[in-house]
Design a protein around this motif. Sequence first.
Motif, PDB file in Angstrom:
ATOM      1  N   MET A 237       0.274  50.914  27.693  1.00 41.65           N
ATOM      2  CA  MET A 237      -0.812  51.406  26.849  1.00 41.65           C
ATOM      3  C   MET A 237      -1.107  52.879  27.106  1.00 41.65           C
ATOM      4  SD  MET A 237      -4.769  50.169  26.895  1.00 41.65           S
ATOM      5  CE  MET A 237      -4.919  50.818  28.568  1.00 41.65           C
ATOM      6  N   ARG A 238      -1.372  53.612  26.027  1.00 39.47           N
ATOM      7  CA  ARG A 238      -1.875  54.987  26.107  1.00 39.47           C
ATOM      8  C   ARG A 238      -3.189  55.034  25.335  1.00 39.47           C
ATOM      9  NH1 ARG A 238       0.830  58.723  23.484  1.00 39.47           N
ATOM     10  NH2 ARG A 238       0.479  60.439  24.940  1.00 39.47           N
ATOM     11  N   LEU A 239      -4.241  55.533  25.987  1.00 38.23           N
ATOM     12  CA  LEU A 239      -5.538  55.660  25.329  1.00 38.23           C
ATOM     13  C   LEU A 239      -5.666  57.078  24.776  1.00 38.23           C
ATOM     14  CD1 LEU A 239      -7.929  53.754  27.788  1.00 38.23           C
ATOM     15  CD2 LEU A 239      -6.899  52.916  25.670  1.00 38.23           C
ATOM     16  N   ARG A 240      -5.498  57.213  23.479  1.00 32.88           N
ATOM     17  CA  ARG A 240      -5.621  58.513  22.825  1.00 32.88           C
ATOM     18  C   ARG A 240      -7.087  58.800  22.517  1.00 32.88           C
ATOM     19  NH1 ARG A 240      -4.060  59.180  18.148  1.00 32.88           N
ATOM     20  NH2 ARG A 240      -3.520  57.082  17.426  1.00 32.88           N
ATOM     21  N   THR A 241      -7.486  60.041  22.708  1.00 28.37           N
ATOM     22  CA  THR A 241      -8.872  60.435  22.460  1.00 28.37           C
ATOM     23  C   THR A 241      -8.938  61.416  21.294  1.00 28.37           C
ATOM     24  OG1 THR A 241      -8.744  62.263  24.056  1.00 28.37           O
ATOM     25  CG2 THR A 241      -9.476  60.118  24.877  1.00 28.37           C
ATOM     26  N   GLY A 242     -10.059  61.383  20.601  1.00 32.32           N
ATOM     27  CA  GLY A 242     -10.278  62.290  19.486  1.00 32.32           C
ATOM     28  C   GLY A 242     -11.342  63.324  19.810  1.00 32.32           C
ATOM     29  N   THR A 243     -11.830  64.011  18.789  1.00 34.97           N
ATOM     30  CA  THR A 243     -12.865  65.024  18.957  1.00 34.97           C
ATOM     31  C   THR A 243     -14.208  64.361  19.240  1.00 34.97           C
ATOM     32  OG1 THR A 243     -11.696  66.505  17.452  1.00 34.97           O
ATOM     33  CG2 THR A 243     -14.025  66.966  17.854  1.00 34.97           C
TER      34      THR A 243
ATOM     35  N   PRO B 238     -14.192  59.200  20.775  1.00 35.72           N
ATOM     36  CA  PRO B 238     -13.441  58.119  20.133  1.00 35.72           C
ATOM     37  C   PRO B 238     -12.152  57.837  20.889  1.00 35.72           C
ATOM     38  CG  PRO B 238     -13.257  60.141  18.859  1.00 35.72           C
ATOM     39  CD  PRO B 238     -14.250  60.418  19.951  1.00 35.72           C
ATOM     40  N   VAL B 239     -11.859  56.561  21.100  1.00 34.83           N
ATOM     41  CA  VAL B 239     -10.675  56.161  21.865  1.00 34.83           C
ATOM     42  C   VAL B 239      -9.856  55.174  21.039  1.00 34.83           C
ATOM     43  CG1 VAL B 239      -9.822  55.034  23.957  1.00 34.83           C
ATOM     44  CG2 VAL B 239     -11.855  56.489  24.068  1.00 34.83           C
ATOM     45  N   ILE B 240      -8.560  55.436  20.927  1.00 37.17           N
ATOM     46  CA  ILE B 240      -7.631  54.554  20.213  1.00 37.17           C
ATOM     47  C   ILE B 240      -6.516  54.163  21.180  1.00 37.17           C
ATOM     48  CG2 ILE B 240      -6.031  54.351  18.279  1.00 37.17           C
ATOM     49  CD1 ILE B 240      -7.685  56.473  16.832  1.00 37.17           C
ATOM     50  N   ALA B 241      -6.221  52.874  21.261  1.00 39.04           N
ATOM     51  CA  ALA B 241      -5.194  52.372  22.167  1.00 39.04           C
ATOM     52  C   ALA B 241      -3.854  52.270  21.446  1.00 39.04           C
ATOM     53  CB  ALA B 241      -5.594  51.013  22.723  1.00 39.04           C
ATOM     54  N   ASP B 242      -2.834  52.927  21.998  1.00 45.25           N
ATOM     55  CA  ASP B 242      -1.467  52.830  21.482  1.00 45.25           C
ATOM     56  C   ASP B 242      -0.635  51.979  22.433  1.00 45.25           C
ATOM     57  OD1 ASP B 242      -1.737  54.238  19.188  1.00 45.25           O
ATOM     58  OD2 ASP B 242      -0.970  56.139  19.978  1.00 45.25           O
ATOM     59  N   ILE B 243       0.033  50.958  21.895  1.00 42.20           N
ATOM     60  CA  ILE B 243       0.884  50.078  22.692  1.00 42.20           C
ATOM     61  C   ILE B 243       2.233  49.961  21.996  1.00 42.20           C
ATOM     62  CG2 ILE B 243       1.139  47.768  23.699  1.00 42.20           C
ATOM     63  CD1 ILE B 243      -1.888  47.446  23.464  1.00 42.20           C
ATOM     64  N   PRO B 244       3.353  50.170  22.696  1.00 43.97           N
ATOM     65  CA  PRO B 244       4.678  50.016  22.068  1.00 43.97           C
ATOM     66  C   PRO B 244       4.849  48.619  21.490  1.00 43.97           C
ATOM     67  CG  PRO B 244       4.877  51.098  24.212  1.00 43.97           C
ATOM     68  CD  PRO B 244       3.459  50.621  24.097  1.00 43.97           C
ATOM     69  N   GLU B 245       5.470  48.551  20.302  1.00 44.24           N
ATOM     70  CA  GLU B 245       5.637  47.267  19.615  1.00 44.24           C
ATOM     71  C   GLU B 245       6.430  46.276  20.465  1.00 44.24           C
ATOM     72  OE1 GLU B 245       4.320  46.166  16.838  1.00 44.24           O
ATOM     73  OE2 GLU B 245       3.187  48.024  16.642  1.00 44.24           O
ATOM     74  N   GLU B 246       7.424  46.759  21.186  1.00 40.82           N
ATOM     75  CA  GLU B 246       8.242  45.858  22.004  1.00 40.82           C
ATOM     76  C   GLU B 246       7.419  45.226  23.112  1.00 40.82           C
ATOM     77  OE1 GLU B 246      11.760  43.827  22.549  1.00 40.82           O
ATOM     78  OE2 GLU B 246      11.186  45.221  20.951  1.00 40.82           O
ATOM     79  N   ASN B 247       6.494  46.000  23.690  1.00 43.80           N
ATOM     80  CA  ASN B 247       5.637  45.463  24.750  1.00 43.80           C
ATOM     81  C   ASN B 247       4.672  44.409  24.206  1.00 43.80           C
ATOM     82  OD1 ASN B 247       6.956  47.438  26.131  1.00 43.80           O
ATOM     83  ND2 ASN B 247       5.154  48.366  27.028  1.00 43.80           N
ATOM     84  N   LYS B 248       4.197  44.606  22.969  1.00 48.82           N
ATOM     85  CA  LYS B 248       3.303  43.614  22.368  1.00 48.82           C
ATOM     86  C   LYS B 248       3.990  42.259  22.256  1.00 48.82           C
ATOM     87  CE  LYS B 248       0.819  46.908  19.382  1.00 48.82           C
ATOM     88  NZ  LYS B 248       0.528  47.263  17.975  1.00 48.82           N
ATOM     89  N   LYS B 249       5.278  42.277  21.905  1.00 42.86           N
ATOM     90  CA  LYS B 249       6.011  41.029  21.703  1.00 42.86           C
ATOM     91  C   LYS B 249       6.162  40.237  22.993  1.00 42.86           C
ATOM     92  CE  LYS B 249       8.819  42.939  17.931  1.00 42.86           C
ATOM     93  NZ  LYS B 249      10.209  43.285  17.510  1.00 42.86           N
TER      94      LYS B 249
END
Length: 267
Positions: A26-32, A60-71
């Motif tokens: 997981m990567r937690l991306r942040t916004g303005t 604001p925080v958005i979580a990015d997770i690789p699709e392969e890891n989700k599976k």
Amino acid sequence: MGFATGPSTLRTAELYDTEEGTPLGMRLRTGTSTVVSAEGAYFFNAYIGLGGRLRVATVPVIADIPEENKKHFDLDNDLKEGAPVNMYLLDGLESDHLGMCDIDLGLYFSYPLSSRFLIGSKLLAGRRTNANFTLNSISRINPAIFDRQKVSQEAYDQFYKADVDYYIQQEGLSVQEMLQSTFIDEEFLHIRKSSTFKLGTGLSLAYRYKENAALRLYCDYDFASPRLTYDLKNSWADEDGNREVRSYSKRTPMHNFTFGASIAFMF
């Protein structure tokens, strides 16, 4: 009031579904950030003063997770318990906002360019507190549990039948509706409240439109390096409502530039 830029991502610890298991990646991306603050200072003369600032920001925080890891992520510990596949597949995490509160004290500086224009600066030190923060998981039913080439009837009866029967009997869902539905697991990931030392400075330009009032534009820079603790509650609650929790910590440097405008009252 103003807006702030900072790190594009939070430096998160790697999270695993089980010990030495599948990483979440997981990567937690942040916004303005949106920033609201109040500050004041007592000036000993026209150039230097002592004061403080209280500031609140929401990031604001958005979580990015690789699709392969989700599976392959063992969301509810089915694989750990010996099931052939996961009943729930992770679709992602809901976005949210991380709250921060800064309390600073320090020196304030001012230099009059004319009778109406002043430039200012400051040098502050204080504490930053991060509020408790929670991300909920979004999941769906794995269609493979109904595929008898992948999951035998015996395995289905042992690992999945009770949950499927609950959705059919208690929720009134058909199998097709189940496969089209999404399920929210609250408090999948929790970031604990924390506090850390911080430093700040800034520049401002004020226009004194009245004797005791001015409009001010400012740019502030702040640095903090909080140690964030992540509690991963990836297992579904058992019959007693308990969850298995794994905790990970990571220090996250935060360089924040804030741009904004304010009204200054001068006495």
